[in-house]
Design a protein around this motif. Sequence first.
Motif, PDB file in Angstrom:
ATOM      1  N   UNK A 188       0.817  -1.220   0.000  1.00  0.00           N
ATOM      2  CA  UNK A 188       0.000   0.000   0.000  1.00  0.00           C
ATOM      3  C   UNK A 188       0.846   1.264   0.000  1.00  0.00           C
ATOM      4  N   UNK A 189       0.316   2.291  -0.621  1.00  0.00           N
ATOM      5  CA  UNK A 189       0.939   3.607  -0.619  1.00  0.00           C
ATOM      6  C   UNK A 189       0.130   4.484   0.327  1.00  0.00           C
ATOM      7  N   UNK A 190       0.805   5.133   1.263  1.00  0.00           N
ATOM      8  CA  UNK A 190       0.103   5.994   2.216  1.00  0.00           C
ATOM      9  C   UNK A 190      -0.046   7.376   1.584  1.00  0.00           C
ATOM     10  N   UNK A 191      -1.290   7.805   1.407  1.00  0.00           N
ATOM     11  CA  UNK A 191      -1.580   9.086   0.761  1.00  0.00           C
ATOM     12  C   UNK A 191      -2.505   9.891   1.666  1.00  0.00           C
ATOM     13  N   UNK A 192      -2.171  11.164   1.883  1.00  0.00           N
ATOM     14  CA  UNK A 192      -3.041  12.091   2.606  1.00  0.00           C
ATOM     15  C   UNK A 192      -3.326  13.283   1.711  1.00  0.00           C
ATOM     16  N   UNK A 193      -4.496  13.886   1.912  1.00  0.00           N
ATOM     17  CA  UNK A 193      -4.904  15.048   1.123  1.00  0.00           C
ATOM     18  C   UNK A 193      -5.293  16.173   2.065  1.00  0.00           C
ATOM     19  N   UNK A 194      -4.765  17.374   1.810  1.00  0.00           N
ATOM     20  CA  UNK A 194      -5.132  18.565   2.569  1.00  0.00           C
ATOM     21  C   UNK A 194      -5.756  19.590   1.619  1.00  0.00           C
ATOM     22  N   UNK A 195      -6.923  20.096   1.983  1.00  0.00           N
ATOM     23  CA  UNK A 195      -7.570  21.191   1.266  1.00  0.00           C
ATOM     24  C   UNK A 195      -8.009  22.194   2.314  1.00  0.00           C
ATOM     25  N   UNK A 196      -7.487  23.410   2.260  1.00  0.00           N
ATOM     26  CA  UNK A 196      -7.786  24.415   3.269  1.00  0.00           C
ATOM     27  C   UNK A 196      -9.296  24.643   3.378  1.00  0.00           C
ATOM     28  N   UNK A 197      -9.787  24.595   4.607  1.00  0.00           N
ATOM     29  CA  UNK A 197     -11.201  24.825   4.847  1.00  0.00           C
ATOM     30  C   UNK A 197     -12.066  23.593   4.757  1.00  0.00           C
ATOM     31  N   UNK A 198     -11.452  22.426   4.434  1.00  0.00           N
ATOM     32  CA  UNK A 198     -12.215  21.191   4.281  1.00  0.00           C
ATOM     33  C   UNK A 198     -11.562  20.070   5.088  1.00  0.00           C
ATOM     34  N   UNK A 199     -12.375  19.096   5.484  1.00  0.00           N
ATOM     35  CA  UNK A 199     -11.879  17.909   6.160  1.00  0.00           C
ATOM     36  C   UNK A 199     -11.799  16.784   5.136  1.00  0.00           C
ATOM     37  N   UNK A 200     -10.628  16.165   5.013  1.00  0.00           N
ATOM     38  CA  UNK A 200     -10.404  15.112   4.018  1.00  0.00           C
ATOM     39  C   UNK A 200     -10.097  13.799   4.737  1.00  0.00           C
ATOM     40  N   UNK A 201     -10.926  12.793   4.525  1.00  0.00           N
ATOM     41  CA  UNK A 201     -10.751  11.495   5.162  1.00  0.00           C
ATOM     42  C   UNK A 201     -10.545  10.424   4.112  1.00  0.00           C
ATOM     43  N   UNK A 202      -9.516   9.570   4.298  1.00  0.00           N
ATOM     44  CA  UNK A 202      -9.260   8.495   3.345  1.00  0.00           C
ATOM     45  C   UNK A 202     -10.463   7.574   3.239  1.00  0.00           C
ATOM     46  N   UNK A 203     -10.742   7.156   2.009  1.00  0.00           N
ATOM     47  CA  UNK A 203     -11.882   6.297   1.730  1.00  0.00           C
ATOM     48  C   UNK A 203     -11.342   5.031   1.055  1.00  0.00           C
ATOM     49  N   UNK A 204     -11.780   4.704  -0.124  1.00  0.00           N
ATOM     50  CA  UNK A 204     -11.304   3.518  -0.836  1.00  0.00           C
ATOM     51  C   UNK A 204      -9.970   3.800  -1.518  1.00  0.00           C
ATOM     52  N   UNK A 205      -9.157   2.762  -1.700  1.00  0.00           N
ATOM     53  CA  UNK A 205      -7.873   2.919  -2.374  1.00  0.00           C
ATOM     54  C   UNK A 205      -7.319   1.579  -2.803  1.00  0.00           C
TER      55      UNK A 205
ATOM     56  N   UNK B 117     -10.861  10.259  -1.268  1.00  0.00           N
ATOM     57  CA  UNK B 117     -11.043  10.977  -0.013  1.00  0.00           C
ATOM     58  C   UNK B 117     -12.462  11.507   0.061  1.00  0.00           C
ATOM     59  N   UNK B 118     -13.084  11.297   1.204  1.00  0.00           N
ATOM     60  CA  UNK B 118     -14.376  11.913   1.477  1.00  0.00           C
ATOM     61  C   UNK B 118     -14.104  13.305   2.036  1.00  0.00           C
ATOM     62  N   UNK B 119     -14.612  14.329   1.362  1.00  0.00           N
ATOM     63  CA  UNK B 119     -14.336  15.720   1.720  1.00  0.00           C
ATOM     64  C   UNK B 119     -15.620  16.378   2.193  1.00  0.00           C
ATOM     65  N   UNK B 120     -15.556  17.000   3.354  1.00  0.00           N
ATOM     66  CA  UNK B 120     -16.697  17.744   3.883  1.00  0.00           C
ATOM     67  C   UNK B 120     -16.251  19.128   4.336  1.00  0.00           C
ATOM     68  N   UNK B 121     -17.118  20.143   4.226  1.00  0.00           N
ATOM     69  CA  UNK B 121     -18.441  20.086   3.607  1.00  0.00           C
ATOM     70  C   UNK B 121     -18.337  19.882   2.086  1.00  0.00           C
ATOM     71  N   UNK B 122     -19.477  19.816   1.420  1.00  0.00           N
ATOM     72  CA  UNK B 122     -19.487  19.628  -0.031  1.00  0.00           C
ATOM     73  C   UNK B 122     -18.749  20.779  -0.708  1.00  0.00           C
ATOM     74  N   UNK B 123     -17.857  20.453  -1.648  1.00  0.00           N
ATOM     75  CA  UNK B 123     -17.122  21.479  -2.406  1.00  0.00           C
ATOM     76  C   UNK B 123     -18.056  22.050  -3.473  1.00  0.00           C
ATOM     77  N   UNK B 124     -18.257  23.357  -3.492  1.00  0.00           N
ATOM     78  CA  UNK B 124     -19.102  23.939  -4.542  1.00  0.00           C
ATOM     79  C   UNK B 124     -18.528  23.655  -5.926  1.00  0.00           C
ATOM     80  N   UNK B 125     -19.391  23.393  -6.885  1.00  0.00           N
ATOM     81  CA  UNK B 125     -18.936  23.075  -8.241  1.00  0.00           C
ATOM     82  C   UNK B 125     -18.010  24.147  -8.798  1.00  0.00           C
ATOM     83  N   UNK B 126     -18.330  25.417  -8.563  1.00  0.00           N
ATOM     84  CA  UNK B 126     -17.544  26.494  -9.165  1.00  0.00           C
ATOM     85  C   UNK B 126     -16.202  26.717  -8.468  1.00  0.00           C
ATOM     86  N   UNK B 127     -15.930  26.000  -7.380  1.00  0.00           N
ATOM     87  CA  UNK B 127     -14.625  26.088  -6.704  1.00  0.00           C
ATOM     88  C   UNK B 127     -13.754  24.869  -6.999  1.00  0.00           C
ATOM     89  N   UNK B 128     -14.330  23.850  -7.617  1.00  0.00           N
ATOM     90  CA  UNK B 128     -13.622  22.579  -7.781  1.00  0.00           C
ATOM     91  C   UNK B 128     -12.331  22.714  -8.565  1.00  0.00           C
TER      92      UNK B 128
END
Length: 207
Positions: free
Chosen positions: A126-143, A154-165
């Motif tokens: 396995x490769x250990x991967x983490x994701x950081x997005x300012x203002x969002x919580x990122x939790x590892x999901x399937x891999x 990564x499951x990211x909350x809250x929902x990222x607005x489409x126009x910010x993606x």
Amino acid sequence: MEMRMDPPTDYYDEQLKTVDENIVASIATRQHLSHGKPGFPKVAYLERWAQQYEIPVSILHQTFSTLFRWHVVRERVQPDQFERFVPIMAAEPHGNLLALVPYLRQYNNCSVVSVQLESPQLGDGPVHVDLDIAGYECMRHAGGGSRAYWHQEFVVTPVIPDDEATSLAMIVHIESNNRMRGPRVGEPAPKPIPPTTIRFHRSSKRD
């Protein structure tokens, strides 16, 4: 799957309610000030506090170990109802490693970001991967993946607005497993990827 919250006993001294609430408030303050990366107190600190407050150092160690594993023990958000794909098409090379974030999936309660890695140095395990997005919580999901390819969701909350993606400033932290297959005949032995940080600078929206 919901975590059972059955207490170990029916007894509770209501005089402790204010004290217990202050403990909860202190935990929340600690998490806020640490920006989700609190580290772990030095052993000298734990020993000093144990002596000062007459608490077994093992209890302090267990408490801070739980806080350190906050990302593991906190309640996990499960994607609920799929709504749509949002293309991102972000790619960042780093030596002989390529990191891609092709799209995110929108659900009614979260966003799921897919991070893909390609490199001849990913190894067998396995490769250990983490994701950081300012203002969002990122939790590892399937891999999963193979020797030259790995993907991590990564499951990211809250929902990222489409126009910010397409303008997200994403940071990916990668560390490959040290177990490597032997080289093919005539090829040099591959070396595992050292801890690597890749920044996606997405300053403008996609046309």
